[in-house]
Design an enzyme around this catalytic site. Structure first.
Site, PDB file in Angstrom:
ATOM      1  N   GLU A 102       3.929  10.047  -0.998  1.00 38.83           N
ATOM      2  CA  GLU A 102       4.749  10.578   0.000  1.00 38.83           C
ATOM      3  C   GLU A 102       5.123   9.620   1.230  1.00 38.83           C
ATOM      4  OE1 GLU A 102       2.319  12.139  -1.481  1.00 38.83           O
ATOM      5  OE2 GLU A 102       3.001  14.146  -2.191  1.00 38.83           O
TER       6      GLU A 102
ATOM      7  N   PHE B  70      -5.729  27.086  -0.936  1.00 39.93           N
ATOM      8  CA  PHE B  70      -5.785  25.711  -1.761  1.00 39.93           C
ATOM      9  C   PHE B  70      -4.347  24.883  -1.253  1.00 39.93           C
ATOM     10  CE2 PHE B  70      -4.011  23.168  -5.431  1.00 39.93           C
ATOM     11  CZ  PHE B  70      -4.904  22.410  -5.346  1.00 39.93           C
ATOM     12  N   GLN B  71      -4.859  23.612  -0.717  1.00 32.60           N
ATOM     13  CA  GLN B  71      -3.908  22.890  -0.283  1.00 32.60           C
ATOM     14  C   GLN B  71      -3.018  23.317   0.866  1.00 32.60           C
ATOM     15  OE1 GLN B  71      -1.241  21.402  -3.634  1.00 32.60           O
ATOM     16  NE2 GLN B  71      -2.707  19.924  -4.011  1.00 32.60           N
TER      17      GLN B  71
ATOM     18  N   LYS C  15       5.819  29.391   1.012  1.00 28.80           N
ATOM     19  CA  LYS C  15       6.258  29.558  -0.368  1.00 28.80           C
ATOM     20  C   LYS C  15       6.960  30.899  -0.480  1.00 28.80           C
ATOM     21  CE  LYS C  15       4.777  28.752  -5.189  1.00 28.80           C
ATOM     22  NZ  LYS C  15       3.777  28.464  -6.001  1.00 28.80           N
TER      23      LYS C  15
ATOM     24  N   MET D 259      -1.619 -12.438  10.127  1.00 27.90           N
ATOM     25  CA  MET D 259      -1.595 -12.141  11.595  1.00 27.90           C
ATOM     26  C   MET D 259      -3.031 -11.719  12.109  1.00 27.90           C
ATOM     27  SD  MET D 259       0.361 -12.438  14.130  1.00 27.90           S
ATOM     28  CE  MET D 259       2.104 -11.976  14.013  1.00 27.90           C
TER      29      MET D 259
HETATM   30  C1  LIG Z   1      -1.222   0.048   8.170  1.00 29.93           C
HETATM   31  C2  LIG Z   1      -1.718  -1.052   9.010  1.00 29.93           C
HETATM   32  N1  LIG Z   1      -3.034  -1.463   8.975  1.00 29.93           N
HETATM   33  C3  LIG Z   1      -3.594  -2.449   9.909  1.00 29.93           C
HETATM   34  C4  LIG Z   1      -2.568  -3.158  10.594  1.00 29.93           C
HETATM   35  C5  LIG Z   1      -3.110  -4.496  11.252  1.00 29.93           C
HETATM   36  N2  LIG Z   1      -2.435  -5.461  10.785  1.00 29.93           N
HETATM   37  C6  LIG Z   1      -1.344  -6.106  11.501  1.00 29.93           C
HETATM   38  S1  LIG Z   1      -0.669  -7.656  10.974  1.00 29.93           S
HETATM   39  C7  LIG Z   1      -1.885  -7.391   9.468  1.00 29.93           C
HETATM   40  C8  LIG Z   1      -1.901  -8.517   8.596  1.00 29.93           C
HETATM   41  C9  LIG Z   1      -0.730  -8.616   7.834  1.00 29.93           C
HETATM   42  O1  LIG Z   1      -1.151  -9.382   6.560  1.00 29.93           O
HETATM   43  P1  LIG Z   1       0.020  -9.767   5.588  1.00 29.93           P
HETATM   44  O2  LIG Z   1       0.672  -8.214   5.117  1.00 29.93           O
HETATM   45  O3  LIG Z   1      -0.463 -10.175   4.378  1.00 29.93           O
HETATM   46  O4  LIG Z   1       1.337 -10.353   6.304  1.00 29.93           O
HETATM   47  P2  LIG Z   1       1.034 -11.833   7.183  1.00 29.93           P
HETATM   48  O5  LIG Z   1       0.775 -11.631   8.500  1.00 29.93           O
HETATM   49  O6  LIG Z   1       0.248 -12.745   6.343  1.00 29.93           O
HETATM   50  O7  LIG Z   1       2.554 -12.296   7.025  1.00 29.93           O
HETATM   51  C10 LIG Z   1      -2.772  -6.432   9.960  1.00 29.93           C
HETATM   52  C11 LIG Z   1      -3.939  -6.144   8.986  1.00 29.93           C
HETATM   53  C12 LIG Z   1      -1.382  -2.832  10.486  1.00 29.93           C
HETATM   54  N3  LIG Z   1      -0.263  -3.294  11.293  1.00 29.93           N
HETATM   55  N4  LIG Z   1      -1.058  -1.538  10.013  1.00 29.93           N
END
Ligand SMILES: Cc1ncc(C[n+]2csc(CCOP(=O)(O)OP(=O)(O)O)c2C)c(N)n1
Lengths: 590, 194
Positions: free
Chosen positions: A68, A130-131, A180, A492
């Protein structure tokens, strides 16, 4: 759209006019049809089953997602690509809670979206059935508004009101939770009578005349003005007006991440993106400016660094639809609260023209060396850098594709190297920064714009958060190209660890499946690309292939996004790309 | 800094949560909140006194008001600010008192123009309305007596702007003097633009 044509319900396209007795479930669909909905993204379950059962009678195409969260991102991507309201449907409990991340993503970026959730019967509401989950309670702070509906006669008015709220003023997501029994019982359906009372603009929305004159006066007399172009330009459809303002008054433009495309990247007055990973000359221009004209942007912390050091010598004109944004982060000298397009239409007649050449030249001079230092100073060893992928993708697609990014380094590189000339061609999660957004949002974008070339750009980390939606792409036969920027890290975060945590790469190296094989398991062809020399051919084969295609770009593992303003620092305190500056050695090469 | 808002809201389930949730989200503490029917059918009236943290900038009041307006169920919001207004609070105070000690409490109540509304063999109940300082004054004085204050129930503030008096009338009534002058005319408050 082809999916609609093959829908066997198309013969039911005649809208239901006049009062008719229908079940609540039928009322829901009939109301959606009346609101112009042709496609919804959803996932069934017990508490929403009456709605699914009634679907066959209505000319709406349902796209079955795999999670979802994907449904809410798809509705969001659909909305961002088309400007229409996207619709997501889920069952009660876990179905509803899985929508939450997508709803928050839409809320932070002001995306109009309507989510429909099933709820347990009104007789057992509040009994931990439930749910059962209090989804209106859970989503209260992340929706513009939400409704709990437990009578069939309330469904049409609530849904119509939800569409109005989602679209009006500053747009945003709205959730309608329907029990529902309300879906099962019947009531008189009268679409016209269910019309909400007319939208009344916010009582604090009134542009005052003397404020307009004050703003015009500031603009006429400014020596170093900068226009800050934000997402609001897209939402208010004010691209033309902002362009007139810039051209007539010769004012350079910097854009926010979500503002990319709102002002053509190739326009001479467009300096590029501002903020944490914005171009250095843009941030410099903002720091040096004596007037900032903020158009549909909210001085987000990623854009201002820190409020105390932000553009210290400038007056600020803030044109914004949401009065709660005024003076929130940056104090406005003149606030013009209202729809951006309407405000600019009132402002433009007061602005005859202006000579801006001196200031434009100053900016051009500072751009000269900075551009080279940060953007093109990549070692040219034939080895693949993410920046190469973005740049070549832009070149090969002629800048005309819809690019849907995930969150991380690749997102920033996309923003720096893919030049967007058209609005709604970059779809990205700005405010919430939601990893896992790209693949499902791209599905929504492709469904909204079937004739457009759509590319997903995702990191190896974020791609895996919603990779299950590859199956949705296949089931729906959608022609979407996927580019994974695979650096073996949560890039990042690794970059922050490199800069601010002494290279302690805790929990950022990432083992991933063979993405090409993963695609293959879905019946999606693909290829891995290791060398810059193979890039163009790979992109061309993806484009030539009818149907989805996946490219796994194995890029430099420890590259970083430059320039970077550390969180909370001033705009001019940026970290620059280290290393040799080719301009010093062979200026003629560049 | 304290801010007082008067909000007209639709009388529907969940509206209070929405208003309360907004203050929670903005990290602003609600000092008091009173809700009841207003003069309009289907519309409730709230008086909200909130304490914006010091780091919130000077425009906190404006932002709170604008954010309240964004709630679908909110019909009108007035930021009372420094405008001339009548503010009242109601308190019920139960004090331990026997036949021997009652008369002293009666005297104190008299001074504060409070009423005795219940009398039991070992306690009595005082009803007082007024501004915060008056109520707090009575509670303090009661605390200084031999008798124990058993229970205090305070309504929170209710606020209403004064009518559009001519300044002379206002002066004659002895209100508005000594108070800071309103920054804006009392009746233009719904259409201002920052
Ligand atoms: C749902 C979620 N969890 C954690 C983060 C924190 N976060 C920001 S950038 C990043 C790394 C992303 O890595 P990747 O998808 O390999 O992309 P890259 O930066 O290597 O291009 C994280 C963990 C986020 N933005 N969103």
């Amino acid at each position: 759209m082809s999916n609609i044509e093959k829908n066997d319900n198309a013969h039911l396209a005649e809208p239901i006019t006049g009062p008719t007795r229908l079940t609540g479930a039928e009322i829901l669909w009939a109301t959606l049809v009346g609101e112009g909905v042709t496609v919804v993204f959803g996932y069934p379950g017990g508490a929403i089953l009456p709605v699914y059962d009634a679907l066959r009678k209505f000319p709406i195409h349902h796209i079955l997602v795999r999670h979802e969260q994907g449904a809410s991102h798809m509705a969001d991507g659909y909305s961002r690509a088309s400007g229409k309201v996207g619709v997501a449907i889920a069952t009660s409990g876990p179905g509803a809670t899985n929508l939450v991340t997508g709803i928050a993503t839409a809320m932070l970026d002001s995306i109009p979206m309507v989510c429909i959730t099933g709820q347990v019967s009104s007789k057992v509401l509040g009994s931990d059935a439930f749910q059962e989950v209090d989804i209106t309670g859970i989503t209260l702070p992340i929706t513009k508004h939400n409704f709990l509906v437990n009578r069939p006669e309330d469904i049409a008015p609530a849904v119509r009101y939800a569409f109005q709220i989602a679209k009006s003023g500053r747009p945003g997501p709205v959730l309608v939770d329907i029990t529902k029994d309300a879906q099962q019982q019947s009531a008189l359906f009268d679409f016209a009578a269910a019309k909400p009372r007319p939208y009344a603009a916010h009582p604090m929305l009134s542009v005052q005349h003397d404020h307009l004159h004050e703003a015009a006066e500031l603009i006429r007399n400014a020596k170093r003005p900068v226009i800050l172009a934000g997402h609001g330009i897209m939402q208010s459809n004010a691209g033309e007006q902002v362009r007139s303002l810039a051209e007539r008054m010769q004012i350079p433009v910097g854009t926010t991440l979500l503002g990319l495309g709102a002002f053509p990247a190739s326009h001479l007055l467009n300096m590029g993106m501002m903020g944490m990973h914005g171009e250095s000359w843009v941030n410099h221009a903002i720091q040096e400016a004596d007037l900032l004209i903020a158009c549909g942007m909210r001085f987000d912390d990623r854009v201002i660094g820190t409020p105390t050091t932000y553009s210290p010598n400038s007056k600020k004109i803030h044109i914004e639809v949401d009065p709660a944004e005024i003076n929130k982060n940056i104090k406005a000298d003149v606030a013009l609260v209202g729809d951006l397009r309407q405000v600019l239409e009132q402002l433009l007649p007061l602005l005859p023209g202006r000579d801006g050449s001196a200031w434009l030249k100053t900016i051009a001079d500072s751009k000269g060396s900075a551009a080279v230092l940060d953007i093109t100073n990549l070692p040219d060893s034939g080895h693949l850098y993410a920046a190469h992928v973005m740049h070549d993708l832009w070149r090969i697609t002629d800048g005309k594709a819809i690019i849907v990014t995930d969150v991380g380094q690749h997102q920033m590189w996309e923003a720096q190297y893919y030049r967007h000339d058209q609005p709604r061609t970059l779809i990205t999660s700005g405010g919430l920064g939601t990893m896992g957004f790209a693949l499902p949002a791209a599905i929504g974008a492709k469904v909204a714009c079937p004739d457009k070339e759509v590319w997903v750009i995702a990191g190896d980390g974020g791609f895996q958060m919603t990779a299950c939606e590859l199956a949705t792409i296949v089931q729906e036969k959608l022609d979407i190209n996927v580019a994974i920027i695979n650096n073996g890290f949560l890039g990042m975060v690794r970059q922050w660890q490199e800069f601010f945590y002494e290279k302690n790469y805790e929990s950022t190296p990432l083992v991933s499946p063979d993405f090409v094989k993963l695609a293959d398991a879905h019946g999606i062809p693909g290829a891995a690309v290791r060398d810059r020399g193979d890039l163009e051919a790979a992109v061309q084969s993806a484009r030539a292939h009818k149907g989805p295609y996946l490219l796994n770009f194995l890029v430099e593992k420890e590259d970083s996004v430059y320039p970077m303003i550390p969180a909370g620092a001033a705009l001019h305190e940026m970290i620059r790309r280290p290393g040799r500056n080719p301009l010093d050695e062979h200026p003629e090469d560049l | 800094m304290l801010h007082t808002f008067v909000a007209y809201v639709e009388d529907k389930p969940g509206v209070l949560t929405r208003v309360a949730s907004l203050f929670r989200r903005l990290n602003i503490n609600i000092i008091s909140l009173t809700v009841g029917h207003s003069e309009r059918p289907g519309i409730s009236r709230m008086t909200i006194v909130a304490n914006a943290p010091d780091h919130a900038n000077a425009e906190a009041g404006h932002r709170i008001r604008a954010s309240l307006f964004k709630l679908e169920d909110v019909v009108e919001v007035d930021d009372i600010g420094k405008a001339p207004a009548v503010t009242r609070e109601l308190a019920l105070i139960k004090v331990a008192a026997t036949a021997h000690t009652r008369s002293h409490i009666f005297e104190l109540a008299e001074v504060f123009r409070a009423r005795i509304v219940d009398l039991a063999p070992d306690s009595l109940m005082i009803e007082i309305t007024g501004v915060e300082s008056k109520i707090e004054g009575l509670i303090q004085v009661l605390n200084e007596t031999e008798e124990r204050v058993l229970e205090v129930c305070r309504s929170g503030k209710m606020t209403m702007r004064r009518g559009a008096h001519k300044s002379g009338v206002l002066r004659a009534m002895g209100v508005g003097t000594g108070e800071p002058q309103p920054e804006e005319p009392a009746f233009e408050h719904f259409a201002d633009n920052i």
